[in-house]
Write an enzyme that holds these catalytic residues in place. Structure first.
Site, PDB file in Angstrom:
ATOM      1  N   ASP A 106      36.716  49.993  49.966  1.00  0.00           N
ATOM      2  CA  ASP A 106      36.994  48.576  50.217  1.00  0.00           C
ATOM      3  C   ASP A 106      38.485  48.365  50.494  1.00  0.00           C
ATOM      4  O   ASP A 106      39.103  47.453  49.934  1.00  0.00           O
ATOM      5  CB  ASP A 106      36.536  47.712  49.041  1.00  0.00           C
ATOM      6  CG  ASP A 106      36.459  46.224  49.395  1.00  0.00           C
ATOM      7  OD1 ASP A 106      36.302  45.907  50.596  1.00  0.00           O
ATOM      8  OD2 ASP A 106      36.571  45.380  48.485  1.00  0.00           O
ATOM      9  N   GLY A 151      34.393  40.420  38.971  1.00  0.00           N
ATOM     10  CA  GLY A 151      34.942  40.094  37.661  1.00  0.00           C
ATOM     11  C   GLY A 151      36.073  39.096  37.731  1.00  0.00           C
ATOM     12  O   GLY A 151      36.463  38.626  38.800  1.00  0.00           O
ATOM     13  N   GLY A 188      37.102  37.353  41.229  1.00  0.00           N
ATOM     14  CA  GLY A 188      36.542  38.078  42.360  1.00  0.00           C
ATOM     15  C   GLY A 188      35.038  38.130  42.277  1.00  0.00           C
ATOM     16  O   GLY A 188      34.415  37.543  41.379  1.00  0.00           O
ATOM     17  N   GLY A 189      34.422  38.839  43.210  1.00  0.00           N
ATOM     18  CA  GLY A 189      32.975  38.912  43.235  1.00  0.00           C
ATOM     19  C   GLY A 189      32.399  39.687  42.070  1.00  0.00           C
ATOM     20  O   GLY A 189      31.241  39.503  41.706  1.00  0.00           O
ATOM     21  N   LYS A 242      40.684  43.124  33.441  1.00  0.00           N
ATOM     22  CA  LYS A 242      39.569  42.745  34.302  1.00  0.00           C
ATOM     23  C   LYS A 242      38.286  42.764  33.484  1.00  0.00           C
ATOM     24  O   LYS A 242      37.960  43.768  32.850  1.00  0.00           O
ATOM     25  CB  LYS A 242      39.459  43.715  35.484  1.00  0.00           C
ATOM     26  CG  LYS A 242      38.375  43.344  36.488  1.00  0.00           C
ATOM     27  CD  LYS A 242      38.456  44.269  37.709  1.00  0.00           C
ATOM     28  CE  LYS A 242      37.438  43.875  38.759  1.00  0.00           C
ATOM     29  NZ  LYS A 242      37.533  44.726  39.974  1.00  0.00           N
ATOM     30  N   GLY A 258      42.898  35.399  38.309  1.00  0.00           N
ATOM     31  CA  GLY A 258      42.117  35.584  39.522  1.00  0.00           C
ATOM     32  C   GLY A 258      40.650  35.786  39.233  1.00  0.00           C
ATOM     33  O   GLY A 258      40.261  36.224  38.145  1.00  0.00           O
TER      34      GLY A 258
END
Length: 407
Positions: free
Chosen positions: A171, A59, A56-57, A76, A54
């Site tokens: 979040d 990492g 993300g913004g 991560k 995956g």
């Protein structure tokens, strides 16, 4: 579509450099390319990176192996183009410190964190093989009310521990709640991604600068949208948004741009989920809990995660005491809550609607409109119930996606 191997941003075949992070691009390189420099590398002297899972913004997340134990882990790694930003690096360490302090069964477990010799920041977590709540809602939703309550009570349990330790998530959204199946088939949840967390009561709180708006607009509290200092009640507002979405199968505030959504959270009156989705026959007690959690003024919300959990516990007991039935989405017949398939038409009771006593008359099957587009019956021979349900969904899907599973 190609993606930058460093930040995951979309790039074209003709690009020589990534427009988002400035990294040089090799022709045909994408985020899943075997050329990823981290795949096959051992970091921290203990963790072998095997596969990208995956982006993300903040990492990239890899599946890896803890060499000493042979255990599968999630690793991560912060985007390289962010490493020069000290605030981002501080936030990454904040996630590690925050998550490592959490011990609740519904919080993701952190194993290790650090920085590699060449400056990459990494966080090693337990590897979760499940679906995020957003995917569950898309595939199985709308969910039965008892399942909604059970899921959110587990999330609130994780938040209660986090808040007691001074950790605010900031979040919370369906994509940050992972659902898993236990060995006996029971559903468990894990709250993940404390990348925007604030640790209150210590020096770490200074890294989330007042006035800096971070988070996901659809789930932001009014104070978060304004950039005001936050406390644990901001997380409870986000949980209120998730509860509203699960009840009504729709977000409370929708608009054209993220900025407009944030402004609606700040200024617009809270809608009643019962008015938004009357066909769901939402129990008043659950609607009232959602609306209290969504109060504009933090002082009007639940005082703590424990208080909201207690309200949901009482609602759960009330719903169970009243019993009720579930309505088949294909033919409209009512069935026992323990049924998996409709006794009338045999359709699978996925995403069924709970029917409280006395509400049966208002939940009659929706008649098929004469204006509905013709259905390709020749491609689903003998699946009359599924075709009728398809027609209903097509008519109801205004400005949103709708799912129908045919098994």
């Amino acid at each position: 579509m190609n993606r930058c191997p460093q930040c995951g941003a979309a790039v074209t075949d003709s690009d020589r450099f990534c427009a988002s992070c400035g990294s040089g691009l090799e022709k045909g390189d994408d985020s899943s390319s075997p050329g990823d420099p981290l795949i096959g590398r051992t970091i921290g002297g203990a963790y072998l990176i095997q596969e990208l899972v995956g982006v993300g913004g903040m990492g990239r997340v890899y599946r890896g192996i803890q060499n000493a134990l042979g255990r599968t882990v999630a690793i991560k790694v912060v985007h390289p183009h962010l490493l020069g930003d000290e605030q981002t690096a501080a936030r990454f360490y904040n996630e590690a410190r925050a998550a490592s302090r959490l011990n609740h069964p519904s919080s993701v477990g952190v194993i290790d964190f650090g920085r590699t010799d060449d400056g990459n920041l990494y966080l090693v977590m337990e590897f979760l093989q499940g679906k995020d709540l957003g995917a569950v809602l898309a595939e199985d939703g709308p969910l039965p009310f008892p399942r909604i309550v059970k899921t959110l009570r587990k999330v609130l349990g994780a938040l209660s521990e986090a808040h007691a330790l001074g950790v605010i998530h900031r979040d919370l959204k369906p994509e940050n709640v992972i659902t898993l199946k236990g060995r006996k088939g029971e559903e468990t949840v894990k709250v993940v991604d404390f990348g925007l967390a604030t640790i209150t009561g210590g020096q770490s709180s200074s890294i989330t600068t007042p006035g800096l708006v971070c988070g996901t607009p659809d789930y932001m509290s009014p104070e978060q949208g304004r950039g005001d200092p936050l406390d644990h009640r901001s997380d409870l507002y986000s949980i209120g948004v998730v509860l509203f979405e699960m009840l009504a199968d729709k977000l409370p505030f929708i608009d054209d741009t993220p900025t407009k959504v944030v402004m609606r959270h700040i200024h617009d009156p809270v809608p009643d989920p019962r008015a938004v989705a009357p066909q769901r026959a939402i129990p008043p007690v659950l609607a009232e809990i959602a609306m209290k959690a969504l109060a504009k003024d933090a002082g009007d919300r639940f005082a703590s995660a424990d208080e909201m959990d207690e309200a949901l516990r009482q609602a759960e007991a009330l719903i169970e005491a009243r019993g009720g039935e579930v309505r088949c989405g294909s033919c409209g017949a009512t069935n026992n809550t323990s049924s998996r398939f409709c006794a009338e038409c045999g359709a699978r009771l996925t995403g069924v609607v709970s029917v409280p006593p006395g509400a049966r008359a208002s939940l009659t099957p929706t008649p098929r409109s004469s204006t509905a587009p013709p259905l390709p019956r020749q491609s689903l021979v003998g699946r009359t119930a599924e075709l009728e349900r398809w027609a209903q969904i097509r008519l109801a899907a205004h400005n949103r996606s709708a799912w129908l599973r045919v098994s």
